[in-house]
Design a protein around this motif. Structure first.
Motif, short mmCIF file in Angstrom:
data_model
loop_
_atom_site.label_atom_id
_atom_site.label_comp_id
_atom_site.label_asym_id
_atom_site.label_seq_id
_atom_site.Cartn_x
_atom_site.Cartn_y
_atom_site.Cartn_z
N ILE A 205 0.85 -1.19 0.00
CA ILE A 205 0.00 0.00 0.00
C ILE A 205 0.89 1.25 0.00
O ILE A 205 1.66 1.49 0.93
N SER A 206 0.78 2.02 -1.10
CA SER A 206 1.62 3.21 -1.27
C SER A 206 0.87 4.48 -0.94
O SER A 206 1.47 5.55 -0.75
N ASP A 207 -0.47 4.39 -0.92
CA ASP A 207 -1.29 5.57 -0.63
C ASP A 207 -2.69 5.10 -0.29
O ASP A 207 -3.04 3.95 -0.54
N SER A 208 -3.46 5.98 0.30
CA SER A 208 -4.83 5.61 0.66
C SER A 208 -5.81 6.55 0.00
O SER A 208 -5.68 7.78 0.12
N LEU A 209 -6.77 5.98 -0.72
CA LEU A 209 -7.81 6.82 -1.31
C LEU A 209 -8.86 7.20 -0.29
O LEU A 209 -9.79 7.93 -0.60
N VAL A 210 -8.72 6.68 0.95
CA VAL A 210 -9.66 7.00 2.03
C VAL A 210 -9.06 8.06 2.96
O VAL A 210 -9.66 9.09 3.21
#
Ligand code: R1P
Ligand code: URA
Length: 238
Positions: A205-210
């Motif tokens: 996981i490189s980023d969170s869209l949440v």
């Protein structure tokens, strides 16, 4: 017996290839983990290397971003170079706040709105599956080296930047059950299936869209070591 995209000669690529999207991640893995790595490809800067890990031969090569790109490279590896197993090692955006930056996900299926499988061979359906056998090897490797992985469905998207009027996180997570998004596995799994080969995908996981937490470009290139070590450990146990 090179191809328009790969300069490797017969026998220069191992039976198992780790494939990050980023060719510089391939270079990092070769330089950090492989013993005696030799570079077999520089065409289009899509770097590929073969070396040994704990004494066993393994290759690592970039796939580029998106299904058309991994579609070309993986097809050639399977068909022209006799590769049997491809383990994609990518970055992904989280669709749930249960996933944190640097968590590792193993895909048990890839849902996609892509037409890749239909255009490639007339296959309909929005889900492609990885090799069950390869996934079992990966899960066992992760347990052995004590690096936890979450096995779950992922979204393989054709689009990185969306406008607001199209389906987003809620639909992909709640309606299709995808915990995160990347851009290649649906095509990779399809190619493996039509060619009678094996494929799997491990994602960090490189980023969170949440939560909108993000890693830097440098971290995406150089610091996904847990995923890399699980993939290498699996590659030498196949
Ligand atoms: O980090 P990689 O393996 O490139 O994977 C993800 O990152 C790219 C988008 O930034 C897409 O290729 C996506 O699948
Ligand atoms: O495809 C991807 C990869 C990482 N992060 C995203 O948001 N999308």
């Amino acid at each position: 017996m090179s191809t328009p995209h790969n300069a490797a000669q017969n026998g220069e690529i191992a039976k198992t290839v780790l494939m990050p999207g980023d060719p510089l991640r391939a270079k990092y893995i070769a330089e950090t983990y492989l013993e005696n790595p030799t570079q077999f490809n520089t065409v289009r800067n899509m770097f590929g290397y073969t070396g040994t890990y704990k004494g066993k031969e393994v290759s690592v090569m970039g796939s580029g971003m998106g299904m058309p790109s991994i579609g070309i490279y993986s097809y050639e590896l399977y068909k022209n170079y006799g590769v049997e197993n491809i383990i994609r090692i990518g970055s992904a955006g989280a669709y749930t706040d249960k996933l944190n930056l640097f968590d590792v996900v193993l895909a048990d299926s890839a849902w996609s709105e892509s037409t890749y499988a239909y255009v490639q061979s007339g296959v309909e359906g929005d889900i492609q599956l990885p090799s069950k056998e390869l996934n079992e090897v990966i899960e066992a490797a992760a347990t052995r080296i004590n690096k936890p992985v979450l096995t779950a469905r992922i979204h393989s998207s054709d689009v990185f930047y969306h406008e607001d009027n199209v389906p987003g996180v809620n639909e992909f997570y709640n309606e299709h059950g995808c915990v995160c998004v990347e851009m290649e596995s649906y095509a990779l799994f399809h190619n493996a299936k039509v060619l009678g080969k094996q494929a799997a995908c491990i994602l960090t996981i490189s980023d969170s869209l949440v939560t909108h937490a993000v890693t830097t470009a440098e971290e995406r290139q150089n610091s996904f070591n847990g995923m890399m070590e699980v993939a290498l450990e699996a590659a030498i146990s196949i």
